[in-house]
Write a protein that holds these residues in place. Structure first.
Motif, PDB file in Angstrom:
ATOM      1  N   LEU A 222      -5.015  -2.145  -7.514  1.00  0.00           N
ATOM      2  CA  LEU A 222      -4.224  -2.886  -6.538  1.00  0.00           C
ATOM      3  C   LEU A 222      -4.485  -4.381  -6.688  1.00  0.00           C
ATOM      4  CD1 LEU A 222      -4.751  -0.658  -3.374  1.00  0.00           C
ATOM      5  CD2 LEU A 222      -2.821  -0.655  -4.968  1.00  0.00           C
TER       6      LEU A 222
ATOM      7  N   VAL B 195      -2.507  -3.874   5.185  1.00  0.00           N
ATOM      8  CA  VAL B 195      -1.191  -4.507   5.070  1.00  0.00           C
ATOM      9  C   VAL B 195      -0.383  -4.211   6.329  1.00  0.00           C
ATOM     10  CG1 VAL B 195       0.891  -4.769   3.679  1.00  0.00           C
ATOM     11  CG2 VAL B 195      -1.244  -4.089   2.570  1.00  0.00           C
TER      12      VAL B 195
ATOM     13  N   LEU C  14       2.639   1.596  -4.315  1.00  0.00           N
ATOM     14  CA  LEU C  14       1.210   1.231  -4.312  1.00  0.00           C
ATOM     15  C   LEU C  14       0.326   2.446  -4.570  1.00  0.00           C
ATOM     16  CD1 LEU C  14       0.521  -1.286  -1.394  1.00  0.00           C
ATOM     17  CD2 LEU C  14       0.924  -1.757  -3.826  1.00  0.00           C
TER      18      LEU C  14
ATOM     19  N   LEU D 167       1.270  -5.545  -5.996  1.00  0.00           N
ATOM     20  CA  LEU D 167       1.855  -5.713  -4.654  1.00  0.00           C
ATOM     21  C   LEU D 167       3.232  -6.373  -4.720  1.00  0.00           C
ATOM     22  CD1 LEU D 167      -1.459  -5.626  -3.661  1.00  0.00           C
ATOM     23  CD2 LEU D 167      -0.198  -5.928  -1.553  1.00  0.00           C
TER      24      LEU D 167
END
Lengths: 317, 317
Positions: free
Chosen positions: A267, A176, A261, A272
């Motif tokens: 996940l 990310v 997170l 998210l």
């Protein structure tokens, strides 16, 4: 791990970045020599969600009272290296609109030769955040932490323009990327935000979080990453009290996002999305005081209360 | 009413504002002499929701082909006055970031002596929108339309700074004010947006819509107005295709917002929230072409599809 707070092993995150002393002027006042730096804001924000382990470098002027700010929030500080010399010092001011900091000086001091070393005790962490440092240093840390489940990464215009090749290598190693609108457009060489986002995703990350300052943030997913769906997601924010000092808002956002997170066993997109809201919540708290004051004295209850307000802010029945 | 499209009597809105010819330059190209003006953008956007009746002034250079653009969308143009002279003409350009128009010239022409007259046939309309014109003219129109259920109003920095007293009188007569962040802060003399909003609401309107450009809009309610609840509401937007020309985005937003409201039998907070989303939808379409091209060729189906995308953009499960 003396400060484990009872979190499970996987519920910890390593953050690598700057610890600094800041001199800040804003329309609300002025402060000198207050504790700052990306790793500091990130750590405090994330500490409400997970066990945080910080890697940074400080000088001889960094005292027990400064380290105490982090320790009090349960942050593991064994990765803070002490070097002879002075701690990184930054001076900046904000004009009336508070949108952009004008840097008055940057004294890198011991930060100039920062070579992050990951303590052995940190190696079992499953989450990693690479705050804004030189991209090759970021890549080296990422390669050392080979067992991580998810790596978040920040960068800035300085590296986008001046170390594009090195940054491209780093982007292949992270999951990310968290940057702002201008940085996204600059990195992509494209002015339309959704199209720029697609170009950045093609460089490596599975998800791109674009921070819009006071307007929240949008997350774009690479096709098939973290689940299905072709549309981006946005979490709005709204400053609820006075905006006194925008310093650290983006790092606090990252702390809320990554901290949430790393508290989750799974996940997926829904996780998210919630993380994006928590990022906005922590950013909105950070700006309500000079430095880290507001971030030091929160509770999870206060955080969840604001989460609920931001959630309802855009919720149609 | 020749162009009634079968709407019920209450489902009509009168808009008073400018019709203009624009010369526009943006990074996507340049156009000259295209149909523009606040009332034009507003009318086209609102025409997908309700019967629109426009009050404006044009010059001898305004031909049947220009009026035809409005008529084709069922807009009642009997309130467009023709004067000898030229139509209002505006020239502007946008730099790379597209955020702000740089006005190259403003030739008011016949608009300089605009004294809006409401045709008798318009008087049964229950909704009124006062686009950005001199505040005393706005107030006079509002007083003439005494039977309206809801009045929306726009203004700009020029009047906030130069006709504050007159504007204060107008604000006492309107229900919803639609302005941007900068205008809100300037009008309130307060930099914190939520606090500025409260100050503006104290000047008269029951609701304040603050337009954030590409980030959507937030509506603040006066205590007890349109229902209960102390929190504001935000509708996000996201440009989905290319942003070619931001001209008219705010007026198109107002058209979607007011148009949707005037299609609803009841005005409560949920309806105003949905209206805010429709505003964002129409603004996002407007910027995808130069001038009004995109607004001319939409369908309610395309509009509702984007409404759904924007709704899901911030929707947590």
């Amino acid at each position: 791990m003396g400060k484990s707070k009872g979190y499970e092993k996987h519920m910890s995150i390593v953050v690598v970045g700057s610890v600094a002393f800041d001199d800040i002027e804003s329309p609300s006042g002025a402060v000198t020599g207050i504790l700052g730096g990306a790793a500091t804001y990130f750590s405090l924000a994330a500490s409400y969600f997970t066990q945080v382990r910080v890697v940074a470098v400080v000088g001889e002027d960094f005292g027990a009272e400064h380290e105490g700010v982090l320790k009090k929030r349960g942050v593991d500080t064994r990765g803070i290296e002490r070097e002879s010399g002075k701690t990184f010092r930054w001076g900046g001011s904000y004009a009336e609109n508070l949108n952009e900091a004008k840097t008055t000086y940057t004294d890198l001091n011991v930060f100039e030769k920062f070579h992050p070393e990951i303590p052995k005790e940190y190696e079992d962490s499953e989450f990693l955040f690479l705050a804004n440092i030189q991209p090759t240093l970021q890549a080296n840390v990422r390669r050392k932490m080979n067992g991580v489940r998810l790596t978040g990464c920040d960068t800035m215009n300085y590296w986008i323009n001046g170390a594009r090749q090195e940054l491209a290598e780093t982007l292949k190693l992270v999951n990310v990327l968290l940057i702002n609108d201008t940085e996204t457009k600059m990195l992509a060489g494209e002015k339309n935000l959704p199209r720029a986002a697609q170009k950045v995703l093609a460089m490596g990350p599975q998800a791109l979080v674009i921070k819009h300052g006071e307007y929240g943030a949008t997350i774009f997913f690479r096709e098939g990453a973290f689940g299905v769906g072709r549309h981006p997601f946005r979490a709005p924010t709204l400053p609820l009290d006075e905006v006194k000092d925008p310093t650290g808002a983006g790092d606090s956002f990252a702390g809320g996002f990554m901290g949430y997170l790393s508290s989750q066993p799974e996940l997926n997109r829904e996780v998210l999305k919630r993380a994006l809201f928590y990022g906005g919540v922590m950013g909105s708290f950070a700006v309500e005081s000079f430095g880290t004051d507001r971030l030091q004295g929160l509770t999870r209850e206060k955080i969840d209360e604001r989460f609920q307000i931001f959630r309802e802010l855009t919720h149609l029945e």
